[in-house]
Every structure is written in structure tokens, then in C-alpha cells.
Scaffold this motif. Sequence first.
Motif, PDB file in Angstrom:
ATOM      1  N   ALA A  38     -60.684  -1.009 -53.249  1.00 11.81           N
ATOM      2  CA  ALA A  38     -60.396   0.316 -52.694  1.00 11.81           C
ATOM      3  C   ALA A  38     -60.067   0.101 -51.217  1.00 11.81           C
ATOM      4  O   ALA A  38     -60.387  -0.969 -50.664  1.00 11.81           O
ATOM      5  CB  ALA A  38     -61.613   1.230 -52.845  1.00 11.81           C
ATOM      6  N   PRO A  39     -59.450   1.085 -50.547  1.00 14.69           N
ATOM      7  CA  PRO A  39     -59.121   0.914 -49.127  1.00 14.69           C
ATOM      8  C   PRO A  39     -60.349   0.521 -48.289  1.00 14.69           C
ATOM      9  O   PRO A  39     -60.234  -0.294 -47.373  1.00 14.69           O
ATOM     10  CB  PRO A  39     -58.555   2.280 -48.742  1.00 14.69           C
ATOM     11  CG  PRO A  39     -57.939   2.789 -50.009  1.00 14.69           C
ATOM     12  CD  PRO A  39     -58.879   2.332 -51.100  1.00 14.69           C
ATOM     13  N   THR A  40     -61.498   1.137 -48.588  1.00  8.66           N
ATOM     14  CA  THR A  40     -62.756   0.657 -48.009  1.00  8.66           C
ATOM     15  C   THR A  40     -63.552  -0.008 -49.120  1.00  8.66           C
ATOM     16  O   THR A  40     -63.828   0.622 -50.150  1.00  8.66           O
ATOM     17  CB  THR A  40     -63.588   1.814 -47.414  1.00  8.66           C
ATOM     18  OG1 THR A  40     -62.897   2.341 -46.277  1.00  8.66           O
ATOM     19  CG2 THR A  40     -64.983   1.348 -46.987  1.00  8.66           C
ATOM     20  N   HIS A  41     -63.885  -1.274 -48.936  1.00  6.62           N
ATOM     21  CA  HIS A  41     -64.751  -1.988 -49.893  1.00  6.62           C
ATOM     22  C   HIS A  41     -65.597  -2.953 -49.080  1.00  6.62           C
ATOM     23  O   HIS A  41     -65.148  -4.046 -48.686  1.00  6.62           O
ATOM     24  CB  HIS A  41     -63.931  -2.724 -50.949  1.00  6.62           C
ATOM     25  CG  HIS A  41     -64.760  -3.301 -52.055  1.00  6.62           C
ATOM     26  ND1 HIS A  41     -64.228  -3.888 -53.182  1.00  6.62           N
ATOM     27  CD2 HIS A  41     -66.112  -3.381 -52.222  1.00  6.62           C
ATOM     28  CE1 HIS A  41     -65.207  -4.299 -53.979  1.00  6.62           C
ATOM     29  NE2 HIS A  41     -66.362  -4.010 -53.408  1.00  6.62           N
ATOM     30  N   VAL A  42     -66.805  -2.514 -48.806  1.00 10.35           N
ATOM     31  CA  VAL A  42     -67.745  -3.266 -47.970  1.00 10.35           C
ATOM     32  C   VAL A  42     -68.983  -3.563 -48.812  1.00 10.35           C
ATOM     33  O   VAL A  42     -69.397  -2.736 -49.638  1.00 10.35           O
ATOM     34  CB  VAL A  42     -68.105  -2.442 -46.702  1.00 10.35           C
ATOM     35  CG1 VAL A  42     -69.260  -3.068 -45.933  1.00 10.35           C
ATOM     36  CG2 VAL A  42     -66.869  -2.299 -45.795  1.00 10.35           C
ATOM     37  N   LEU A  43     -69.553  -4.745 -48.612  1.00 11.75           N
ATOM     38  CA  LEU A  43     -70.804  -5.129 -49.268  1.00 11.75           C
ATOM     39  C   LEU A  43     -71.911  -5.080 -48.230  1.00 11.75           C
ATOM     40  O   LEU A  43     -71.729  -5.590 -47.111  1.00 11.75           O
ATOM     41  CB  LEU A  43     -70.695  -6.549 -49.832  1.00 11.75           C
ATOM     42  CG  LEU A  43     -69.531  -6.798 -50.793  1.00 11.75           C
ATOM     43  CD1 LEU A  43     -69.438  -8.286 -51.132  1.00 11.75           C
ATOM     44  CD2 LEU A  43     -69.696  -5.971 -52.065  1.00 11.75           C
ATOM     45  N   VAL A  44     -73.032  -4.447 -48.584  1.00 12.90           N
ATOM     46  CA  VAL A  44     -74.193  -4.437 -47.688  1.00 12.90           C
ATOM     47  C   VAL A  44     -75.301  -5.223 -48.372  1.00 12.90           C
ATOM     48  O   VAL A  44     -75.642  -4.943 -49.540  1.00 12.90           O
ATOM     49  CB  VAL A  44     -74.667  -3.008 -47.365  1.00 12.90           C
ATOM     50  CG1 VAL A  44     -75.718  -3.049 -46.251  1.00 12.90           C
ATOM     51  CG2 VAL A  44     -73.500  -2.113 -46.962  1.00 12.90           C
ATOM     52  N   ALA A  71     -75.098   1.692 -45.650  1.00 19.24           N
ATOM     53  CA  ALA A  71     -73.893   2.039 -46.414  1.00 19.24           C
ATOM     54  C   ALA A  71     -73.319   3.370 -45.912  1.00 19.24           C
ATOM     55  O   ALA A  71     -72.092   3.505 -45.733  1.00 19.24           O
ATOM     56  CB  ALA A  71     -74.221   2.117 -47.902  1.00 19.24           C
ATOM     57  N   ALA A  72     -74.180   4.349 -45.666  1.00 16.57           N
ATOM     58  CA  ALA A  72     -73.715   5.651 -45.154  1.00 16.57           C
ATOM     59  C   ALA A  72     -73.110   5.485 -43.754  1.00 16.57           C
ATOM     60  O   ALA A  72     -72.089   6.114 -43.427  1.00 16.57           O
ATOM     61  CB  ALA A  72     -74.865   6.647 -45.137  1.00 16.57           C
ATOM     62  N   ASP A  73     -73.712   4.635 -42.939  1.00 17.87           N
ATOM     63  CA  ASP A  73     -73.171   4.385 -41.592  1.00 17.87           C
ATOM     64  C   ASP A  73     -71.795   3.720 -41.672  1.00 17.87           C
ATOM     65  O   ASP A  73     -70.893   4.038 -40.891  1.00 17.87           O
ATOM     66  CB  ASP A  73     -74.121   3.489 -40.789  1.00 17.87           C
ATOM     67  CG  ASP A  73     -75.416   4.192 -40.402  1.00 17.87           C
ATOM     68  OD1 ASP A  73     -75.457   5.438 -40.428  1.00 17.87           O
ATOM     69  OD2 ASP A  73     -76.394   3.481 -40.081  1.00 17.87           O
ATOM     70  N   VAL A  74     -71.644   2.785 -42.614  1.00 19.84           N
ATOM     71  CA  VAL A  74     -70.346   2.124 -42.800  1.00 19.84           C
ATOM     72  C   VAL A  74     -69.298   3.169 -43.186  1.00 19.84           C
ATOM     73  O   VAL A  74     -68.197   3.195 -42.633  1.00 19.84           O
ATOM     74  CB  VAL A  74     -70.443   1.020 -43.870  1.00 19.84           C
ATOM     75  CG1 VAL A  74     -69.062   0.557 -44.322  1.00 19.84           C
ATOM     76  CG2 VAL A  74     -71.262  -0.162 -43.360  1.00 19.84           C
ATOM     77  N   ALA A  75     -69.647   4.048 -44.134  1.00 16.83           N
ATOM     78  CA  ALA A  75     -68.701   5.086 -44.559  1.00 16.83           C
ATOM     79  C   ALA A  75     -68.305   5.961 -43.368  1.00 16.83           C
ATOM     80  O   ALA A  75     -67.120   6.280 -43.172  1.00 16.83           O
ATOM     81  CB  ALA A  75     -69.311   5.926 -45.680  1.00 16.83           C
ATOM     82  N   GLU A  78     -65.925   4.234 -41.147  1.00 13.35           N
ATOM     83  CA  GLU A  78     -64.596   4.125 -41.768  1.00 13.35           C
ATOM     84  C   GLU A  78     -63.901   5.488 -41.851  1.00 13.35           C
ATOM     85  O   GLU A  78     -62.766   5.575 -42.310  1.00 13.35           O
ATOM     86  CB  GLU A  78     -64.730   3.558 -43.190  1.00 13.35           C
ATOM     87  CG  GLU A  78     -65.331   2.168 -43.242  1.00 13.35           C
ATOM     88  CD  GLU A  78     -64.305   1.051 -43.087  1.00 13.35           C
ATOM     89  OE1 GLU A  78     -63.299   1.054 -43.815  1.00 13.35           O
ATOM     90  OE2 GLU A  78     -64.519   0.185 -42.224  1.00 13.35           O
ATOM     91  N   GLY A  79     -64.630   6.551 -41.498  1.00 17.10           N
ATOM     92  CA  GLY A  79     -64.048   7.887 -41.511  1.00 17.10           C
ATOM     93  C   GLY A  79     -63.899   8.469 -42.900  1.00 17.10           C
ATOM     94  O   GLY A  79     -63.033   9.316 -43.132  1.00 17.10           O
ATOM     95  N   GLY A 107     -62.054   5.771 -49.883  1.00 18.88           N
ATOM     96  CA  GLY A 107     -60.699   5.831 -49.346  1.00 18.88           C
ATOM     97  C   GLY A 107     -59.650   6.104 -50.401  1.00 18.88           C
ATOM     98  O   GLY A 107     -58.452   6.118 -50.100  1.00 18.88           O
ATOM     99  N   ARG A 108     -60.091   6.315 -51.640  1.00 17.18           N
ATOM    100  CA  ARG A 108     -59.171   6.732 -52.710  1.00 17.18           C
ATOM    101  C   ARG A 108     -59.983   7.537 -53.719  1.00 17.18           C
ATOM    102  O   ARG A 108     -61.219   7.468 -53.722  1.00 17.18           O
ATOM    103  CB  ARG A 108     -58.499   5.537 -53.391  1.00 17.18           C
ATOM    104  CG  ARG A 108     -59.445   4.615 -54.130  1.00 17.18           C
ATOM    105  CD  ARG A 108     -58.684   3.666 -55.046  1.00 17.18           C
ATOM    106  NE  ARG A 108     -59.490   2.608 -55.616  1.00 17.18           N
ATOM    107  CZ  ARG A 108     -60.296   2.720 -56.678  1.00 17.18           C
ATOM    108  NH1 ARG A 108     -60.445   3.898 -57.291  1.00 17.18           N
ATOM    109  NH2 ARG A 108     -60.981   1.694 -57.125  1.00 17.18           N
ATOM    110  N   ALA A 109     -59.281   8.276 -54.589  1.00 21.83           N
ATOM    111  CA  ALA A 109     -59.976   9.012 -55.649  1.00 21.83           C
ATOM    112  C   ALA A 109     -60.564   8.014 -56.642  1.00 21.83           C
ATOM    113  O   ALA A 109     -59.953   6.988 -56.937  1.00 21.83           O
ATOM    114  CB  ALA A 109     -59.006   9.957 -56.349  1.00 21.83           C
ATOM    115  N   MET A 110     -61.763   8.307 -57.119  1.00 26.30           N
ATOM    116  CA  MET A 110     -62.450   7.433 -58.075  1.00 26.30           C
ATOM    117  C   MET A 110     -62.435   8.087 -59.452  1.00 26.30           C
ATOM    118  O   MET A 110     -62.526   9.307 -59.563  1.00 26.30           O
ATOM    119  CB  MET A 110     -63.917   7.256 -57.661  1.00 26.30           C
ATOM    120  CG  MET A 110     -64.110   6.650 -56.290  1.00 26.30           C
ATOM    121  SD  MET A 110     -63.933   4.865 -56.334  1.00 26.30           S
ATOM    122  CE  MET A 110     -63.691   4.555 -54.593  1.00 26.30           C
ATOM    123  N   THR A 111     -62.389   7.248 -60.468  1.00 24.12           N
ATOM    124  CA  THR A 111     -62.448   7.773 -61.827  1.00 24.12           C
ATOM    125  C   THR A 111     -63.869   7.640 -62.383  1.00 24.12           C
ATOM    126  O   THR A 111     -64.680   6.868 -61.881  1.00 24.12           O
ATOM    127  CB  THR A 111     -61.473   7.028 -62.759  1.00 24.12           C
ATOM    128  OG1 THR A 111     -61.806   5.647 -62.731  1.00 24.12           O
ATOM    129  CG2 THR A 111     -60.041   7.215 -62.294  1.00 24.12           C
TER     130      THR A 111
END
Length: 115
Positions: A38-44, A71-75, A78-79, A107-111
Motif C-alpha cells: 500500500a502507499p503506506t506500509h510500515v512495520l512496527v 502505529a497510530a503515530d506513524v499513520a 503519514e497524513g 493510503g488506499r481503499a482496503m477490501t
Amino acid sequence: MTRDADCLFCKIAGGEIPADVVRENERTLAFRDISPQAPTHVLVVPRDHHRDVASLAAAEPDTLAELVRTAADVAADEGIDAYRLVFNTGEQAGQSVFHVHVHVLGGRAMTWPPG
Ligand code: 5GP
Ligand code: ZN
């Protein structure tokens, strides 16, 4: 500090393998996934080695809460105000690295349901 000498994410947390780190403190590290889905894909991850989220919850519940806060702070950094947190647990569920990590995807719609 618990560490597994053969563990990829212990090596990243220890600075032996480079990663694109976006946040870190004494207990946790957040870095971009090498194969973003996804446009944002971070591992914590916690710096301490635990094989999965249930093991971390049993051993260090405060660190598990901190993973979610990070994880919430990362989001927020990332805006993105909508994101998905995923803890794959066990091989059949898609876990390939056995050092607990939460995927922050956005950063994108999820299914739903996920595959
Ligand atoms: P899992 O499949 O265990 O839920 O997630 C492991 C994740 O680690 C995968 O999304 C994979 O792309 C990512 N990954 C594997 N090796 C590396 C690496 O060397 N560096 C980074 N930044 N991510 C990695
Ligand atoms: Zn580890």
C-alpha cells in the motif's frame, strides 16, 4: 533485552541490517516494509524478540500497547486517518518473520475480507 542471533528483525533493531526507519525509541522501532502492499506500509516491532503478538501480550503487555500507539503515530506522520493494523500470527496466516510486528497499511481503499 531478549535477542535471537538468527532473527532478521533483531538484526534490523540492532542496526546490523539497514532499514528505512521512520520512528524509534528505547522499546520500539518502525520501518518501511521492503515490499510495500500500500502507499503506506510500515512495520512496527519491539526491540525485544518475541515470536508473535500473543507471546508479546503475555510477556510485555505495555510494549504491545506501545506498538499500537506507535502505529497510530506513524499513520498521523503519514497524513492518513484510515489505516489497517495486521498481526499475521502463524505460517498459515501469512507470518514469515517470527519476530512480532504490526503492519501499518494505508493510503488506499482496503477490501474485506482479506485474502
Ligand atoms: P509477515 O509476512 O511475517 O507478516 O511480514 C513480514 C514482512 O517483512 C513482509 O511484509 C516483508 O515484505 C517484510 N520484510 C522481509 N524482509 C525484509 C527486510 O529485509 N527489510 C524490510 N524492511 N522488510 C522486510
Ligand atoms: Zn527477533
